[in-house]
Design a protein around this motif. Sequence first.
Motif, PDB file in Angstrom:
ATOM      1  N   LEU A   8     -52.797  11.551   4.194  1.00  0.00           N
ATOM      2  CA  LEU A   8     -53.293  12.815   4.748  1.00  0.00           C
ATOM      3  C   LEU A   8     -54.269  13.479   3.785  1.00  0.00           C
ATOM      4  O   LEU A   8     -55.320  13.990   4.194  1.00  0.00           O
ATOM      5  CB  LEU A   8     -52.120  13.760   5.035  1.00  0.00           C
ATOM      6  CG  LEU A   8     -51.343  13.515   6.325  1.00  0.00           C
ATOM      7  CD1 LEU A   8     -50.055  14.330   6.325  1.00  0.00           C
ATOM      8  CD2 LEU A   8     -52.197  13.894   7.539  1.00  0.00           C
ATOM      9  N   ARG A   9     -53.929  13.459   2.503  1.00  0.00           N
ATOM     10  CA  ARG A   9     -54.828  14.033   1.492  1.00  0.00           C
ATOM     11  C   ARG A   9     -56.129  13.241   1.428  1.00  0.00           C
ATOM     12  O   ARG A   9     -57.216  13.814   1.291  1.00  0.00           O
ATOM     13  CB  ARG A   9     -54.134  14.055   0.135  1.00  0.00           C
ATOM     14  CG  ARG A   9     -52.967  15.036   0.042  1.00  0.00           C
ATOM     15  CD  ARG A   9     -52.167  14.841  -1.240  1.00  0.00           C
ATOM     16  NE  ARG A   9     -52.989  15.069  -2.439  1.00  0.00           N
ATOM     17  CZ  ARG A   9     -52.605  14.723  -3.664  1.00  0.00           C
ATOM     18  NH1 ARG A   9     -51.430  14.121  -3.844  1.00  0.00           N
ATOM     19  NH2 ARG A   9     -53.382  14.970  -4.693  1.00  0.00           N
ATOM     20  N   THR A  10     -56.016  11.928   1.547  1.00  0.00           N
ATOM     21  CA  THR A  10     -57.198  11.079   1.572  1.00  0.00           C
ATOM     22  C   THR A  10     -58.088  11.436   2.758  1.00  0.00           C
ATOM     23  O   THR A  10     -59.309  11.586   2.628  1.00  0.00           O
ATOM     24  CB  THR A  10     -56.790   9.591   1.668  1.00  0.00           C
ATOM     25  OG1 THR A  10     -56.017   9.236   0.518  1.00  0.00           O
ATOM     26  CG2 THR A  10     -58.000   8.687   1.771  1.00  0.00           C
ATOM     27  N   SER A  11     -57.474  11.567   3.914  1.00  0.00           N
ATOM     28  CA  SER A  11     -58.214  11.908   5.129  1.00  0.00           C
ATOM     29  C   SER A  11     -58.943  13.239   4.986  1.00  0.00           C
ATOM     30  O   SER A  11     -60.112  13.370   5.365  1.00  0.00           O
ATOM     31  CB  SER A  11     -57.251  11.966   6.318  1.00  0.00           C
ATOM     32  OG  SER A  11     -57.906  12.423   7.480  1.00  0.00           O
ATOM     33  N   ASP A  12     -58.264  14.227   4.442  1.00  0.00           N
ATOM     34  CA  ASP A  12     -58.885  15.548   4.269  1.00  0.00           C
ATOM     35  C   ASP A  12     -60.135  15.455   3.400  1.00  0.00           C
ATOM     36  O   ASP A  12     -61.170  16.080   3.703  1.00  0.00           O
ATOM     37  CB  ASP A  12     -57.887  16.525   3.644  1.00  0.00           C
ATOM     38  CG  ASP A  12     -56.797  16.964   4.610  1.00  0.00           C
ATOM     39  OD1 ASP A  12     -56.990  16.786   5.835  1.00  0.00           O
ATOM     40  OD2 ASP A  12     -55.760  17.471   4.149  1.00  0.00           O
ATOM     41  N   LEU A  13     -60.054  14.683   2.329  1.00  0.00           N
ATOM     42  CA  LEU A  13     -61.196  14.557   1.414  1.00  0.00           C
ATOM     43  C   LEU A  13     -62.364  13.841   2.090  1.00  0.00           C
ATOM     44  O   LEU A  13     -63.518  14.247   1.947  1.00  0.00           O
ATOM     45  CB  LEU A  13     -60.774  13.806   0.152  1.00  0.00           C
ATOM     46  CG  LEU A  13     -59.850  14.566  -0.805  1.00  0.00           C
ATOM     47  CD1 LEU A  13     -59.354  13.632  -1.907  1.00  0.00           C
ATOM     48  CD2 LEU A  13     -60.567  15.759  -1.424  1.00  0.00           C
ATOM     49  N   VAL A  14     -62.070  12.786   2.831  1.00  0.00           N
ATOM     50  CA  VAL A  14     -63.131  12.020   3.492  1.00  0.00           C
ATOM     51  C   VAL A  14     -63.801  12.858   4.573  1.00  0.00           C
ATOM     52  O   VAL A  14     -65.031  12.905   4.669  1.00  0.00           O
ATOM     53  CB  VAL A  14     -62.563  10.723   4.103  1.00  0.00           C
ATOM     54  CG1 VAL A  14     -63.610  10.028   4.956  1.00  0.00           C
ATOM     55  CG2 VAL A  14     -62.081   9.793   3.002  1.00  0.00           C
ATOM     56  N   ARG A  15     -63.001  13.533   5.387  1.00  0.00           N
ATOM     57  CA  ARG A  15     -63.569  14.304   6.485  1.00  0.00           C
ATOM     58  C   ARG A  15     -64.282  15.560   5.983  1.00  0.00           C
ATOM     59  O   ARG A  15     -65.271  15.993   6.557  1.00  0.00           O
ATOM     60  CB  ARG A  15     -62.486  14.655   7.498  1.00  0.00           C
ATOM     61  CG  ARG A  15     -61.959  13.412   8.226  1.00  0.00           C
ATOM     62  CD  ARG A  15     -60.930  13.700   9.296  1.00  0.00           C
ATOM     63  NE  ARG A  15     -59.737  14.341   8.751  1.00  0.00           N
ATOM     64  CZ  ARG A  15     -59.461  15.619   8.870  1.00  0.00           C
ATOM     65  NH1 ARG A  15     -60.283  16.436   9.531  1.00  0.00           N
ATOM     66  NH2 ARG A  15     -58.348  16.112   8.348  1.00  0.00           N
ATOM     67  N   ARG A  16     -63.784  16.136   4.886  1.00  0.00           N
ATOM     68  CA  ARG A  16     -64.470  17.275   4.279  1.00  0.00           C
ATOM     69  C   ARG A  16     -65.829  16.848   3.753  1.00  0.00           C
ATOM     70  O   ARG A  16     -66.814  17.577   3.871  1.00  0.00           O
ATOM     71  CB  ARG A  16     -63.621  17.856   3.150  1.00  0.00           C
ATOM     72  CG  ARG A  16     -64.172  19.160   2.565  1.00  0.00           C
ATOM     73  CD  ARG A  16     -63.333  19.584   1.370  1.00  0.00           C
ATOM     74  NE  ARG A  16     -61.912  19.648   1.703  1.00  0.00           N
ATOM     75  CZ  ARG A  16     -60.947  19.676   0.792  1.00  0.00           C
ATOM     76  NH1 ARG A  16     -61.234  19.608  -0.502  1.00  0.00           N
ATOM     77  NH2 ARG A  16     -59.691  19.752   1.173  1.00  0.00           N
ATOM     78  N   ASP A  17     -65.869  15.638   3.197  1.00  0.00           N
ATOM     79  CA  ASP A  17     -67.135  15.099   2.701  1.00  0.00           C
ATOM     80  C   ASP A  17     -68.124  14.899   3.847  1.00  0.00           C
ATOM     81  O   ASP A  17     -69.339  14.947   3.654  1.00  0.00           O
ATOM     82  CB  ASP A  17     -66.882  13.762   1.996  1.00  0.00           C
ATOM     83  CG  ASP A  17     -68.076  13.295   1.182  1.00  0.00           C
ATOM     84  OD1 ASP A  17     -68.438  13.990   0.219  1.00  0.00           O
ATOM     85  OD2 ASP A  17     -68.642  12.242   1.514  1.00  0.00           O
ATOM     86  N   ALA A  18     -67.580  14.693   5.057  1.00  0.00           N
ATOM     87  CA  ALA A  18     -68.428  14.504   6.233  1.00  0.00           C
ATOM     88  C   ALA A  18     -68.839  15.836   6.845  1.00  0.00           C
ATOM     89  O   ALA A  18     -69.541  15.875   7.857  1.00  0.00           O
ATOM     90  CB  ALA A  18     -67.684  13.674   7.280  1.00  0.00           C
ATOM     91  N   GLY A  19     -68.361  16.939   6.246  1.00  0.00           N
ATOM     92  CA  GLY A  19     -68.717  18.256   6.755  1.00  0.00           C
ATOM     93  C   GLY A  19     -67.750  18.802   7.785  1.00  0.00           C
ATOM     94  O   GLY A  19     -68.003  19.832   8.410  1.00  0.00           O
ATOM     95  N   SER A  20     -66.616  18.109   7.961  1.00  0.00           N
ATOM     96  CA  SER A  20     -65.621  18.568   8.927  1.00  0.00           C
ATOM     97  C   SER A  20     -64.751  19.656   8.326  1.00  0.00           C
ATOM     98  O   SER A  20     -64.336  19.583   7.171  1.00  0.00           O
ATOM     99  CB  SER A  20     -64.728  17.402   9.368  1.00  0.00           C
ATOM    100  OG  SER A  20     -63.740  17.827  10.270  1.00  0.00           O
ATOM    101  N   LYS A  21     -64.487  20.693   9.095  1.00  0.00           N
ATOM    102  CA  LYS A  21     -63.638  21.789   8.649  1.00  0.00           C
ATOM    103  C   LYS A  21     -62.255  21.624   9.249  1.00  0.00           C
ATOM    104  O   LYS A  21     -62.108  21.403  10.452  1.00  0.00           O
ATOM    105  CB  LYS A  21     -64.233  23.139   9.072  1.00  0.00           C
ATOM    106  CG  LYS A  21     -65.604  23.417   8.454  1.00  0.00           C
ATOM    107  CD  LYS A  21     -66.147  24.755   8.932  1.00  0.00           C
ATOM    108  CE  LYS A  21     -67.514  25.040   8.317  1.00  0.00           C
ATOM    109  NZ  LYS A  21     -68.079  26.325   8.802  1.00  0.00           N
TER     110      LYS A  21
END
Length: 278
Positions: free
Chosen positions: A169-182
């Motif tokens: 879950l932490r990994t997902s948050d970092l990847v999607r945040r890097d993609a500009g997802s809030k």
Amino acid sequence: MAGVDDQRDDRALRADCESCFGLCCVALTLSASADFAIDKKAGTPCSNLRTDFRCGIHTRLRQSGFPGCTVYDCFGAGQQVSQVTFGGTDWRRAPETASQMFAVFPVVRQLHELLRYLTEALTLRPARALHVELRRLLEETERLTGLGPDALEKLDVATHRQDVNVLLLRTSDLVRRDAGSKTKDRKKNRRGADLVGARLGGADLKGADLRGAYLIAADLTGADLRLADLIGADLRDADLAGADLTGSIFLTQPQLNAAKGDRSTRLPPGLTRPAHWS
């Protein structure tokens, strides 16, 4: 997205049916439905299983009413249990091992699925701050797969899975945040959502959280699913024609095999276009 120093050989996480004793054809329960043409209890060999542990209708499973078999993947657990856990002794020659072998197989299958996700997570540059923790859990999961039959049968795999999931879950948050997802974007936070039959053609789902979402028969034609988290998403009969899945994370081959798509569907590296797609 892949880190040069974190590439791993994932061949052990791919099913090698030649080295397996047909465990998925015996250990699992089948229920007569659109996916399976017959009812079969766990521990009972499928009527299509040959004496050499091969499927007698492998090349025509879909036409014979067994599309569910074409989307199943043990992530290499079959050969691990057959050749390592039980040392190459099959359940027909040693029937006293059968019940334990069939009980251990689903446990190892879960562990191998976790290895698949952890291995992928270690290739994601946005999550490099977590790589030390990811490697630790990967090594621990690998250790667990090497346990003997008695220990595997008693293993609390659910607790271990929960520990891994927290890090994923932490990994997902970092990847999607890097993609500009809030994370608070309601349109893109669809974790566990009921999207059965949803009309999402052309939707902007870049960096979306679709973990565990029910996307059965959803229209995702032309949708932007780049960098979306698709772990556990149910894509049965979802239409991915023209969709862009580039860089989507934790997407597996069985999910693609259960969906529909075409030649214009863009896939992440390492995944292949199913033969039944148009």
